[in-house]
Design a protein around this motif. Structure first.
Motif, PDB file in Angstrom:
ATOM      1  N   MET A 173       0.841  -1.197   0.000  1.00  0.00           N
ATOM      2  CA  MET A 173       0.000   0.000   0.000  1.00  0.00           C
ATOM      3  C   MET A 173       0.871   1.241   0.000  1.00  0.00           C
ATOM      4  O   MET A 173       1.758   1.396   0.841  1.00  0.00           O
ATOM      5  N   ALA A 174       0.650   2.156  -0.946  1.00  0.00           N
ATOM      6  CA  ALA A 174       1.446   3.375  -1.067  1.00  0.00           C
ATOM      7  C   ALA A 174       0.956   4.441  -0.099  1.00  0.00           C
ATOM      8  O   ALA A 174      -0.207   4.444   0.313  1.00  0.00           O
ATOM      9  N   ILE A 175       1.842   5.368   0.240  1.00  0.00           N
ATOM     10  CA  ILE A 175       1.516   6.405   1.215  1.00  0.00           C
ATOM     11  C   ILE A 175       0.345   7.266   0.764  1.00  0.00           C
ATOM     12  O   ILE A 175      -0.459   7.720   1.571  1.00  0.00           O
ATOM     13  N   ASP A 176       0.219   7.496  -0.567  1.00  0.00           N
ATOM     14  CA  ASP A 176      -0.885   8.346  -1.028  1.00  0.00           C
ATOM     15  C   ASP A 176      -2.215   7.610  -1.061  1.00  0.00           C
ATOM     16  O   ASP A 176      -3.245   8.185  -1.408  1.00  0.00           O
ATOM     17  N   GLN A 177      -2.196   6.334  -0.676  1.00  0.00           N
ATOM     18  CA  GLN A 177      -3.434   5.568  -0.575  1.00  0.00           C
ATOM     19  C   GLN A 177      -3.941   5.485   0.865  1.00  0.00           C
ATOM     20  O   GLN A 177      -4.947   4.822   1.134  1.00  0.00           O
ATOM     21  N   ILE A 178      -3.266   6.149   1.777  1.00  0.00           N
ATOM     22  CA  ILE A 178      -3.651   6.054   3.172  1.00  0.00           C
ATOM     23  C   ILE A 178      -5.105   6.491   3.364  1.00  0.00           C
ATOM     24  O   ILE A 178      -5.554   7.475   2.781  1.00  0.00           O
ATOM     25  N   GLY A 179      -5.835   5.718   4.123  1.00  0.00           N
ATOM     26  CA  GLY A 179      -7.243   6.033   4.358  1.00  0.00           C
ATOM     27  C   GLY A 179      -8.205   5.324   3.435  1.00  0.00           C
ATOM     28  O   GLY A 179      -9.426   5.461   3.579  1.00  0.00           O
ATOM     29  N   ALA A 180      -7.685   4.556   2.472  1.00  0.00           N
ATOM     30  CA  ALA A 180      -8.541   3.922   1.469  1.00  0.00           C
ATOM     31  C   ALA A 180      -9.491   2.895   2.096  1.00  0.00           C
ATOM     32  O   ALA A 180      -9.187   2.284   3.131  1.00  0.00           O
ATOM     33  N   MET A 181     -10.647   2.718   1.465  1.00  0.00           N
ATOM     34  CA  MET A 181     -11.654   1.758   1.929  1.00  0.00           C
ATOM     35  C   MET A 181     -12.209   0.992   0.742  1.00  0.00           C
ATOM     36  O   MET A 181     -12.204   1.503  -0.379  1.00  0.00           O
ATOM     37  N   SER A 182     -12.717  -0.207   1.004  1.00  0.00           N
ATOM     38  CA  SER A 182     -13.334  -0.989  -0.054  1.00  0.00           C
ATOM     39  C   SER A 182     -14.705  -1.477   0.391  1.00  0.00           C
ATOM     40  O   SER A 182     -14.936  -1.727   1.579  1.00  0.00           O
ATOM     41  N   GLN A 183     -15.594  -1.637  -0.575  1.00  0.00           N
ATOM     42  CA  GLN A 183     -16.928  -2.143  -0.252  1.00  0.00           C
ATOM     43  C   GLN A 183     -16.855  -3.581   0.257  1.00  0.00           C
ATOM     44  O   GLN A 183     -17.658  -3.984   1.112  1.00  0.00           O
ATOM     45  N   ALA A 184     -15.905  -4.356  -0.254  1.00  0.00           N
ATOM     46  CA  ALA A 184     -15.776  -5.745   0.185  1.00  0.00           C
ATOM     47  C   ALA A 184     -15.495  -5.823   1.681  1.00  0.00           C
ATOM     48  O   ALA A 184     -16.083  -6.656   2.395  1.00  0.00           O
ATOM     49  N   ARG A 185     -14.594  -4.955   2.169  1.00  0.00           N
ATOM     50  CA  ARG A 185     -14.289  -4.956   3.604  1.00  0.00           C
ATOM     51  C   ARG A 185     -15.506  -4.534   4.418  1.00  0.00           C
ATOM     52  O   ARG A 185     -15.789  -5.103   5.484  1.00  0.00           O
ATOM     53  N   TRP A 186     -16.217  -3.526   3.949  1.00  0.00           N
ATOM     54  CA  TRP A 186     -17.409  -3.081   4.670  1.00  0.00           C
ATOM     55  C   TRP A 186     -18.488  -4.162   4.664  1.00  0.00           C
ATOM     56  O   TRP A 186     -19.179  -4.362   5.661  1.00  0.00           O
ATOM     57  N   LYS A 187     -18.620  -4.875   3.543  1.00  0.00           N
ATOM     58  CA  LYS A 187     -19.627  -5.933   3.478  1.00  0.00           C
ATOM     59  C   LYS A 187     -19.298  -7.068   4.447  1.00  0.00           C
ATOM     60  O   LYS A 187     -20.192  -7.613   5.125  1.00  0.00           O
ATOM     61  N   THR A 188     -18.017  -7.432   4.533  1.00  0.00           N
ATOM     62  CA  THR A 188     -17.622  -8.461   5.493  1.00  0.00           C
ATOM     63  C   THR A 188     -18.007  -8.061   6.902  1.00  0.00           C
ATOM     64  O   THR A 188     -18.545  -8.868   7.675  1.00  0.00           O
TER      65      THR A 188
END
Length: 339
Positions: free
Chosen positions: A292-307
């Motif tokens: 994971m790159a530093i400029d991606q910090i804070g990213a979220m995915s629907q798959a994680r939320w669905k789990t």
């Protein structure tokens, strides 16, 4: 302007140049300017969900190193505690943003509150159960016969309970301190892996961390939340604050000095410089897992939320179906988001 012990409020003004990291604690504590005041719409209050610690580092870093100032924001950071009413503060409009964990967002939405996550700093949960090494406890099964200090109602407890790990555990309130565990090897406490372990070791007690994520419970942590109303009515303010906070976290992970100084000034609950330095290093792999790159910090995915939603529905079938994963978050305001 001095900083009060429990409130960080900095009057800042629109400027054209970006303020970099650096400076002293005194300069961070007493910002002044003779420029034109920021419009009222750019005044932002953010409510923390706990006492100031490394888990809030990016917010304090952005305050201390001028990132919020360069974005034209007036930011008031409000420390929390054991019973901070995070969601009601957002719903009533007394704050514009707050900190929470992902499972809190699902609970808020179950209760009919229009709360949305806009940034999730910790990709892997720091939640653990902390025990003394001389307790004889080596895994979750070993907690039988122990007394666990915890915050009642937390979903990680319900998950542990569903696995049978709390069947023979005496549960009592947690008061935000390692002192009881220091005094008694039969006491375990809820903890974050980058905070309480060092506090215990500073008092001469070696500890063992039992990571709840290893059981399969791994919601996003250090999540920045806001109201759906603010997103609809002031999307540019949301965008500005989210991106400044995202940058603050990037700065904190690169060099946490100013952020930790600010946290230490705001924390009156036994925090130490050593614990903050330890915490800021230990949380880095939780915020930026491999790849994971530093400029991606804070990213979220629907798959994680669905789990997460599916797990919580299984724990409380009566509430199943009340919350949809896609309604819990948006990444449109993040750098490299969906905008």
């Amino acid at each position: 302007m001095s900083v009060k012990p429990n409130v960080f409020c900095v009057a800042v003004f629109l400027i054209a140049t970006v303020v970099g990291c650096g400076g002293s604690r005194d300069s961070a504590k007493s910002p002044t300017s003779d420029s034109v005041p920021v419009p009222a719409s750019d005044k932002v209050a953010v409510q923390l969900n706990w006492y100031p610690e490394a888990e809030h580092g990016g917010v304090y870093q952005a305050w201390a190193d001028g990132t919020y100032k360069s974005a034209g924001l007036t930011v008031d950071v409000r420390p929390g505690g054991r019973a901070t009413p995070v969601a009601p503060e957002l719903q009533l409009g007394r704050v514009q943003f707050a900190m929470a964990n992902a499972d809190d967002v699902v609970l808020f939405r179950r209760e009919g509150m229009d709360i949305v996550a806009v940034l999730a700093v910790l990709q892997n949960s720091p939640r653990c159960i902390l025990v003394r090494e001389d307790s004889g406890v080596e895994d979750f099964k070993g907690l039988a016969g122990m007394t666990l200090q915890r915050q009642a109602g937390r979903m990680f407890l319900e998950f542990m309970r569903s696995k049978g790990f709390l069947d023979k555990v005496t549960e009592v309130p947690y008061h935000g301190s390692v002192s009881s565990m220091i005094a008694d090897p039969k006491i375990a406490i809820q903890a974050y892996s980058f905070a309480e372990p060092l506090l215990a070791r500073e008092q001469g007690v070696e500890v063992r961390t039992l990571m709840v994520s290893e059981l399969g419970w791994n919601p996003y942590s250090s999540v920045l939340i806001t109201s759906g109303k603010l997103i609809r009515e002031q999307p540019e303010l949301v965008r500005t604050f989210v991106k400044a906070t995202q940058q603050g976290w990037a700065n904190y992970l690169a060099d946490s000095k100013l952020g930790n100084e600010a946290i230490l000034s705001a924390n009156e609950h036994g925090m130490t410089q050593e614990a903050l330095d330890f915490g800021s290093k230990e949380l880095t792999p939780l915020a930026l897992p491999e790849g994971m790159a530093i400029d991606q910090i804070g990213a979220m995915s629907q798959a994680r939320w669905k789990t997460l939603v599916d797990q919580m529905d299984a724990l409380d079938p009566g509430a199943a179906g009340k919350v949809k994963a896609e309604d819990c978050f948006t990444d449109q305001f993040l750098m490299n988001g969906s905008d």
